[in-house]
Design a protein around this motif. Structure first.
Motif, PDB file in Angstrom:
ATOM      1  N   THR A 217       1.447  -6.062   4.311  1.00  4.24           N
ATOM      2  CA  THR A 217       1.185  -6.761   3.057  1.00  4.24           C
ATOM      3  C   THR A 217       0.267  -5.967   2.125  1.00  4.24           C
TER       4      THR A 217
ATOM      5  N   HIS B 117       1.897  -3.151   0.170  1.00  4.35           N
ATOM      6  CA  HIS B 117       2.799  -3.710  -0.843  1.00  4.35           C
ATOM      7  C   HIS B 117       2.029  -4.024  -2.121  1.00  4.35           C
ATOM      8  N   TRP B 118       0.899  -4.737  -1.990  1.00  3.93           N
ATOM      9  CA  TRP B 118       0.118  -5.102  -3.157  1.00  3.93           C
ATOM     10  C   TRP B 118      -0.610  -3.903  -3.752  1.00  3.93           C
ATOM     11  N   HIS B 119      -1.010  -2.963  -2.918  1.00  6.13           N
ATOM     12  CA  HIS B 119      -1.643  -1.737  -3.399  1.00  6.13           C
ATOM     13  C   HIS B 119      -0.682  -0.998  -4.343  1.00  6.13           C
TER      14      HIS B 119
ATOM     15  N   GLN C  51       1.825  -2.379  -6.050  1.00  5.94           N
ATOM     16  CA  GLN C  51       2.023  -3.200  -7.247  1.00  5.94           C
ATOM     17  C   GLN C  51       0.900  -2.957  -8.259  1.00  5.94           C
TER      18      GLN C  51
END
Length: 173
Positions: free
Chosen positions: A41, A44-46, A48
């Motif tokens: 997770t 993934h956000w890194h 984005q």
């Protein structure tokens, strides 16, 4: 013009927040184990937020050509102005280098970067041998070097505010 425009201030502080946040998360991600619930997770956000930073940085570059920045204050010495310009140049270059190396890490498996399920940033070329490792080293060391220049940038602003007692910092607040 004695102060930065509101859009310049917002872009500056949003960039600063993202850069510091991405760095902190990047350091934290290195401590995650394979079975940690954030192992998939967090990257993934890194990615984005890294793509968001890229968008903001492109806007900042365009803005630099459209809107003038305030001139250095009269009390600034020539070496201070030159070192500030050099530091800003290195900060911009460093951010783009880290984003590019992050992109190379993310696309090393020849898959694009999906952005919030809306679209995918495709790989620009077929990955080369060792791409993820080489880009990873550049990404990591670039981030640490960038943080050194961020510290220099902050130190300069604080020096002007507390020692020189001029309006350098206030112009960006």
């Amino acid at each position: 013009m004695s102060s930065y425009r509101p859009a310049q201030k917002w872009l500056h502080w949003l960039s600063a927040l993202l850069i510091l946040g991405l760095f902190a998360v990047g350091v934290w991600m290195r401590t995650l184990g394979y079975y940690d619930s954030w192992y998939q997770t967090a990257p993934h956000w890194h990615k984005q937020f890294g793509m968001l930073l890229l968008s903001i940085m492109v806007i900042r570059i365009v803005w630099k050509f459209i809107a003038k920045s305030p001139a250095p204050l009269e009390n600034h010495k020539a070496w201070e102005v030159k070192s500030a310009h050099l530091t800003h140049y290195v900060l911009y270059l460093g951010v783009f280098l880290i984003i590019a190396s992050g992109y190379l890490i993310a696309t090393a498996d020849n898959r694009g970067i999906e952005i919030l399920g809306w679209f995918t940033v495709p790989p620009l070329f077929t990955a080369f041998d060792g791409q993820e490792d080489i880009a990873g080293d550049i990404h990591e060391w670039g981030a640490y070097i960038l943080m050194g220049f961020v510290a220099l940038h902050v130190a300069g602003a604080l020096k002007h505010h507390f020692i020189d007692k001029d309006t350098t910092l206030k112009r960006m607040l």
